[in-house]
Design an enzyme around this catalytic site. Structure first.
Site, PDB file in Angstrom:
ATOM      1  N   HIS A 133       0.776  -1.244   0.000  1.00  0.00           N
ATOM      2  CA  HIS A 133       0.000   0.000   0.000  1.00  0.00           C
ATOM      3  C   HIS A 133       0.806   1.292   0.000  1.00  0.00           C
ATOM      4  O   HIS A 133       0.270   2.335   0.370  1.00  0.00           O
ATOM      5  CB  HIS A 133      -0.945   0.024   1.231  1.00  0.00           C
ATOM      6  CG  HIS A 133      -2.063  -0.958   1.166  1.00  0.00           C
ATOM      7  ND1 HIS A 133      -1.888  -2.308   1.232  1.00  0.00           N
ATOM      8  CD2 HIS A 133      -3.408  -0.784   1.065  1.00  0.00           C
ATOM      9  CE1 HIS A 133      -3.058  -2.924   1.178  1.00  0.00           C
ATOM     10  NE2 HIS A 133      -3.988  -2.031   1.062  1.00  0.00           N
ATOM     11  N   GLY A 184      -0.536  -2.258  -5.808  1.00  0.00           N
ATOM     12  CA  GLY A 184      -1.393  -3.406  -5.476  1.00  0.00           C
ATOM     13  C   GLY A 184      -2.802  -2.944  -5.133  1.00  0.00           C
ATOM     14  O   GLY A 184      -3.779  -3.602  -5.447  1.00  0.00           O
ATOM     15  N   HIS A 185      -2.899  -1.803  -4.500  1.00  0.00           N
ATOM     16  CA  HIS A 185      -4.203  -1.183  -4.230  1.00  0.00           C
ATOM     17  C   HIS A 185      -4.251   0.144  -4.973  1.00  0.00           C
ATOM     18  O   HIS A 185      -3.594   1.107  -4.594  1.00  0.00           O
ATOM     19  CB  HIS A 185      -4.393  -0.973  -2.726  1.00  0.00           C
ATOM     20  CG  HIS A 185      -5.821  -0.643  -2.342  1.00  0.00           C
ATOM     21  ND1 HIS A 185      -6.598   0.271  -3.028  1.00  0.00           N
ATOM     22  CD2 HIS A 185      -6.604  -1.128  -1.343  1.00  0.00           C
ATOM     23  CE1 HIS A 185      -7.799   0.331  -2.455  1.00  0.00           C
ATOM     24  NE2 HIS A 185      -7.825  -0.500  -1.432  1.00  0.00           N
ATOM     25  N   HIS A 259     -11.260  -7.373  -5.628  1.00  0.00           N
ATOM     26  CA  HIS A 259     -11.519  -6.441  -4.530  1.00  0.00           C
ATOM     27  C   HIS A 259     -12.280  -5.227  -5.049  1.00  0.00           C
ATOM     28  O   HIS A 259     -11.793  -4.489  -5.905  1.00  0.00           O
ATOM     29  CB  HIS A 259     -10.170  -6.030  -3.948  1.00  0.00           C
ATOM     30  CG  HIS A 259     -10.248  -5.244  -2.684  1.00  0.00           C
ATOM     31  ND1 HIS A 259     -10.293  -3.873  -2.675  1.00  0.00           N
ATOM     32  CD2 HIS A 259     -10.261  -5.630  -1.389  1.00  0.00           C
ATOM     33  CE1 HIS A 259     -10.341  -3.447  -1.416  1.00  0.00           C
ATOM     34  NE2 HIS A 259     -10.311  -4.494  -0.616  1.00  0.00           N
ATOM     35  N   GLU A 311     -13.129  -9.407  -0.248  1.00  0.00           N
ATOM     36  CA  GLU A 311     -13.981  -8.196  -0.280  1.00  0.00           C
ATOM     37  C   GLU A 311     -14.299  -7.861  -1.738  1.00  0.00           C
ATOM     38  O   GLU A 311     -14.126  -6.727  -2.180  1.00  0.00           O
ATOM     39  CB  GLU A 311     -13.251  -7.030   0.384  1.00  0.00           C
ATOM     40  CG  GLU A 311     -12.744  -7.348   1.788  1.00  0.00           C
ATOM     41  CD  GLU A 311     -11.991  -6.198   2.445  1.00  0.00           C
ATOM     42  OE1 GLU A 311     -11.125  -5.629   1.781  1.00  0.00           O
ATOM     43  OE2 GLU A 311     -12.296  -5.871   3.606  1.00  0.00           O
ATOM     44  N   GLU A 327     -19.165  -3.343   0.858  1.00  0.00           N
ATOM     45  CA  GLU A 327     -18.442  -2.458   1.761  1.00  0.00           C
ATOM     46  C   GLU A 327     -18.858  -1.014   1.514  1.00  0.00           C
ATOM     47  O   GLU A 327     -19.029  -0.581   0.375  1.00  0.00           O
ATOM     48  CB  GLU A 327     -16.938  -2.639   1.508  1.00  0.00           C
ATOM     49  CG  GLU A 327     -16.069  -1.863   2.462  1.00  0.00           C
ATOM     50  CD  GLU A 327     -14.576  -2.062   2.189  1.00  0.00           C
ATOM     51  OE1 GLU A 327     -14.204  -3.088   1.597  1.00  0.00           O
ATOM     52  OE2 GLU A 327     -13.809  -1.164   2.572  1.00  0.00           O
ATOM     53  N   CYS A 329     -17.112   1.602   1.634  1.00  0.00           N
ATOM     54  CA  CYS A 329     -16.114   2.264   0.779  1.00  0.00           C
ATOM     55  C   CYS A 329     -16.333   1.962  -0.698  1.00  0.00           C
ATOM     56  O   CYS A 329     -16.025   2.794  -1.554  1.00  0.00           O
ATOM     57  CB  CYS A 329     -14.706   1.803   1.149  1.00  0.00           C
ATOM     58  SG  CYS A 329     -14.151   2.415   2.733  1.00  0.00           S
ATOM     59  N   CYS A 407     -11.523   2.197   7.896  1.00  0.00           N
ATOM     60  CA  CYS A 407     -11.418   2.805   6.564  1.00  0.00           C
ATOM     61  C   CYS A 407     -12.706   3.460   6.089  1.00  0.00           C
ATOM     62  O   CYS A 407     -12.666   4.441   5.343  1.00  0.00           O
ATOM     63  CB  CYS A 407     -10.883   1.810   5.542  1.00  0.00           C
ATOM     64  SG  CYS A 407     -12.117   0.737   4.819  1.00  0.00           S
ATOM     65  N   CYS A 408     -13.851   2.922   6.496  1.00  0.00           N
ATOM     66  CA  CYS A 408     -15.097   3.431   5.923  1.00  0.00           C
ATOM     67  C   CYS A 408     -15.538   4.786   6.477  1.00  0.00           C
ATOM     68  O   CYS A 408     -16.004   5.638   5.703  1.00  0.00           O
ATOM     69  CB  CYS A 408     -16.205   2.399   6.070  1.00  0.00           C
ATOM     70  SG  CYS A 408     -15.835   0.846   5.214  1.00  0.00           S
TER      71      CYS A 408
END
Lengths: 643, 643
Positions: A133, A184-185, A259, A311, A327, A329, A407-408
């Site tokens: 990340h 990766g994200h 994801h 996810e 999710e 997010c 995170c949300c």
């Protein structure tokens, strides 16, 4: 298309969103500040600010937290920026400035800014793009800096992230000697495009372009990287590299996989890049992915990502209601993506989905007080199953405190904080109205300052008044979205009916010479109606949902008793509007006559049909569920059988 | 009650079960023998026989396989015993004798017989009762030896296991100096009771009693053992020690929890022990658990264990059809348990469940050729979901080759092999007829040899003829189970109608002086009927299943096309019998007029009701599904809606 820059004045006056903005301002942001500074009692410390102090050499200690802990600070700063723009707050701005000063001091000489690697593995930067990340955190810092600059006109944060982005640009790229990797994200791709927008530095456009188009090329960067780290054995994810959408070049992707948050962040960037580079094949990829997500993999709430494993998206029409991941997010990301799709094409299908997610599957992630949060937003909850079934352990029957779900909440805060940015866009001397939210906005058309005032009690009432204030009469187009859910819209300009016969992709284009104090009146009649799923959604066969305007409804145990699936709603039963009281003051709830199957047997299986008894059901807005006694919840209601 | 000992002659003549017996004889047993000897191409070796050779010092090498690999050999020997009893086979008996010789040579001087510990950890016997299945393997060896003795009258194998059991009895017990533990996987409890039955050695009864009553006592043996092994941290299973039913003393257990096979093996032993020791509170525990399992946690197939996590029960009325675990072995265990409950009380509820499991959820685990097997027996299959959803990865859309699924095939083989043991029982000069299976049996009543000949085409036809052959006229009672599914039974003795008004717990008791060639005629009219679930089973609300006699039906894609849940069966539609052809020759299939929802939209959500089109559905016996082209399968069919 340039959406109204935040620096222009969009003042939210809306009852609905004003309340959410105040909640973010008074609850979410102060609470998160305490969390970031480890001042919450009985909780594991965040350490996020402390990590920056250590990286800056101003404190002793070890890095603590997730590898992406820095992004919590970034998302907080971004939300703060929106709030400062909404209403100046000297103390809050001072605090933010101090954090920005700290970030600057924690930045390494070469521009690098990541506390995990700086503190813990200073020699291992960029060695685990797959999992760690770094570029994701960079993206959030960039987004925050852009928002802060637009809110305050202060450049320091922007300079910090430009220095970081310049350094990243030296490290990554197709050129020999550079790392040929990508995140990766995904996140930095969309952030770099925002940075390009405010700086007009094409380097950021190109870097975003590189990250997007490098993805999925062979030899596969993550496969190679894993080998370098000595990782063998199969990928943990059932779909392998689909997990982070690197299974094939993005331009070839037609099916949303992996994801869901990574996916929509990437699609958001792809749409913006397609627009900014006028790339037709990238646009087509976006359109294909949009069709796939919204016509085959999206819940009626605007929730996406039906699988807990990774996810992630699963596959077409696989939309289980009681194990959905959905999710918060991911729905927030869907809103961002929808906005950028509107950049590519003015088509109400994008705004309809944006509205669906905004009023349902995003804000369902937060209670009405802004104190508790859902990470997962199910459409059917049986609390006992959440507690006892391992495969439903991700579904919570009640919202959780912030700290178990980091995170949300900040993602919701930045979406709500920037709600003003989703209402309008301008392009070629046309003003597009995508959403109906009470507000006062200033917009430039033909070098004229135009003030647009929206007055409405949306989403509870479909009457909208748009008033135009303009210095001198000017010819231009106002294009009004006629919501897809609306069957009989009425549009008047200065009390004169305007034909709605001819819509272009769901927008009514009104070209005229607009004069000061011109008024547009929109009437979108709202009444509760039944919604059915495509029969390929096997979970919803024989079931019906209730919607009124953009608001989706659900049944809760507190109103309707236990065993909600035993309720059967006859198709003839009239859905009656009831003005909400108490918690639902100002909202519309719905009641209807229905039946309930009678539990007149202890036997598990019987060879005579079940009896039923009349009952009255009460449905409440989905976004507001679980604000009273916890219990069962149900969106898709069984229809009555033919007996 | 003593069930007819296998050594008495129960010859299965039944078309239905004869065919399964022949399959076991000709396919399953020879195939497993090849597997045990590592002679199957392209498969990982079993090494089970080789492990015994190494343990006997006759081969070099390491132990290979699961820690419970020995039980594969035991289950094979048990199945062989039943087959030898059914029909002598010199070559097969010679092979079995050679394996038994090998077991004898592998047995340690003190009686211990387990290849894993003997080869790999000779000093660590009994140090991991929780996980390592030593007592479980011992149990299977004992069961096999008892069966082999009853089939062949040869004592060698019985002597081997008696020596082992005597050794175990020295090691385990409440007495000081003995280990106060019990098996992590129950099995030996029921086996010891069988050993007691043939040897009449009370030591085995007491040892079984010890294992059953020691379970769940505090301090908790497994918790202590885990500490001794240095294992800390939480139990991996969501229900902790519920996993192996050691969470509380068995006598206090009312709710079926944890690993379903362990549970039913334990309940089977509990019921037998309650009978043998006349223990009322143990009997009540059995009855409570039976009510819980069969009235709250059992699928209509007789499948049990709805959760993949821990292959376990979940909780009352939680019976998802598309993620059910419903392991073949668990249903086999339910059959064993039901038989022992009939030992405690003659009540057709036990025989009804036994019949339900026998004709549906057990044999569904094997294809009609005996070559492929299901470990998991779902009630709804969407092949795409099995391939793409992590939480459905345990559900296979097609049966697997033996080697990927080692425990269920031999369990089916021993159930089918011993099918004759489930038909009758005798008690107090009463002959109970629990199942209707064509057969010729010899039974002792009042020291008279009575021959009972059943002729029937069950389960396809409910007509049964029972003929009695007896040397001299004798008064005794024949108690006939009237199946719970049968609404209008007709019973005649020597062509005279007998009233069925008064049943005792579902059995018709006919006391008379039976003479040679007396005939009982039973007519249990079979017609296809609809079955509904208790409304608390939320997965089945609005759905209906089809059953005819004891046979449950399902829809397959090969007959009905894709998207089976889009089929809606009106309640008025007549379920018509159709004589099966081809694969279904001799069976009854069912057809009915129904509707199919039309996919006339690409939209995911619509505000107008779906259209439907007429169709003819064809339902086939559930046990025979997936013997043709693979595809979707569905037991619970949506009922038509009120439109």
């Amino acid at each position: 298309m340039i959406f109204l820059k935040s620096i222009e004045n969009v003042q939210i006056k809306d009852t609905f969103w004003r309340s959410y903005l105040e909640t973010v301002k008074k609850e979410v942001i102060p609470y998160q500040w305490e969390a970031l500074n480890d001042r919450l009692p009985n909780t594991e410390p965040s350490h996020a600010i402390e990590n920056f102090r250590i990286a800056a050499g101003e404190a002793e200690g070890e890095f603590f937290g997730m590898v992406f802990q820095d992004s919590d600070v970034a998302k907080w700063l971004e939300a703060v920026a929106y709030i400062l723009k909404d209403e100046p707050n000297e103390q809050l701005e001072k605090t933010a400035d101090e954090v920005i000063d700290l970030l600057e001091r924690a930045q390494q000489e070469d521009g690098y800014l990541n506390t995990y690697y700086t503190i813990k593995e200073p020699n291992n930067r960029w060695t685990n793009l797959t999992d760690n990340h770094e570029l994701y955190c960079a993206g959030h810092l960039i987004e925050a800096a852009v928002a802060y600059y637009k809110a305050t006109n202060k450049r320091k944060f922007l300079d910090v992230v430009c220095k970081y982005a310049d350094y990243i640009d030296q490290v990554f790229g197709e050129e020999e000697g550079k790392i040929h990797g990508y995140p990766g994200h995904q996140e930095i791709e969309l952030a770099l495009l925002k940075l390009y927008e405010v700086t007009e530095n094409e380097r950021y456009l190109h870097l975003s372009h590189y990250f997007i188009h490098q993805r999925g090329k062979q030899p596969h960067y993550f496969d190679e990287e894993r080998k370098r780290r000595g990782q063998t054995g199969p990928n943990w994810y059932i779909g392998g590299n689909q997990y982070n959408q690197s299974h094939q070049p993005v331009i070839e992707q037609k099916q949303a996989v992996g994801h869901s948050v990574r996916a929509v962040y990437m699609y958001t960037a792809m749409a913006d890049l397609a627009k900014k580079t006028n790339n037709e094949s990238l646009k087509i990829a976006c359109e294909n992915l949009w069709e796939n997500v919204t016509q085959k993999q999206m819940y009626i709430t605007g929730g996406i990502g039906s699988s807990e494993h990774g996810e992630s998206f699963s596959f077409d029409y696989d939309l289980p209601n009681d194990t959905s991941y959905t999710e918060t997010c991911a729905s927030v990301g869907l809103v961002f993506w929808a906005r950028n799709m509107l950049g590519l094409e003015k088509n109400r299908k994008y705004a309809d989905v944006m509205e669906r997610a905004l009023y349902n599957g995003t804000i369902s992630g937060m209670d009405l007080d802004g104190k508790k949060f859902f990470y997962v937003n199910p459409l059917e909850v049986w609390p006992k199953a959440c507690n006892h079934r391992f495969d439903k352990r991700h579904v919570k029957a009640v919202r959780q405190q912030w700290f178990t779900c980091a995170c949300c909440p900040p993602n919701l805060a930045r979406m709500i904080g920037s709600i003003g940015d989703f209402i309008y866009s301008t392009e070629d001397n046309q003003l597009f109205v995508h959403l109906y939210i009470g507000s006062e906005s200033a917009v430039s058309i033909k070098n004229q300052k135009v003030k647009v005032i929206q007055e409405t009690n949306y989403p509870w009432d479909g009457d909208v008044k748009l008033s135009i204030e303009i210095e001198s009469a000017t010819e231009f187009t106002i294009a009004l979205r006629i919501p897809g859910w609306c069957k009989n819209p009425v549009v008047k300009v200065n009390n004169q009916l305007i034909s709605v016969e001819h819509l272009e992709n769901g927008y009514l284009y009104i070209n005229r010479t607009w004069e000061n104090n011109d008024q547009i009146e929109l009437i979108f009649p709202m009444k509760p109606e039944r919604i059915w799923s495509n029969p390929k959604v096997r979970e919803n066969l024989g079931k019906v949902a209730i919607q009124r305007g953009p608001i989706l409804y659900c049944l809760e145990e507190v109103d309707n008793g236990k065993e909600l699936p035993a309720i059967q709603l006859p198709r003839q039963s009239i859905l009656q509007e009831v003005n909400g009281t108490g918690l639902f003051e100002g909202m519309v709830t719905i009641k209807a006559e229905a039946y309930r199957l009678v539990e007149n047997t202890d036997d598990l299986y019987v060879n005579n049909a079940l009896l039923k008894t009349p009952c009255i059901i009460k449905a409440v807005p989905y976004f507001a569920w679980c604000n009273r006694q916890p219990g069962e919840m149900l969106v898709w209601i069984n229809e009555d059988r033919n007996v």
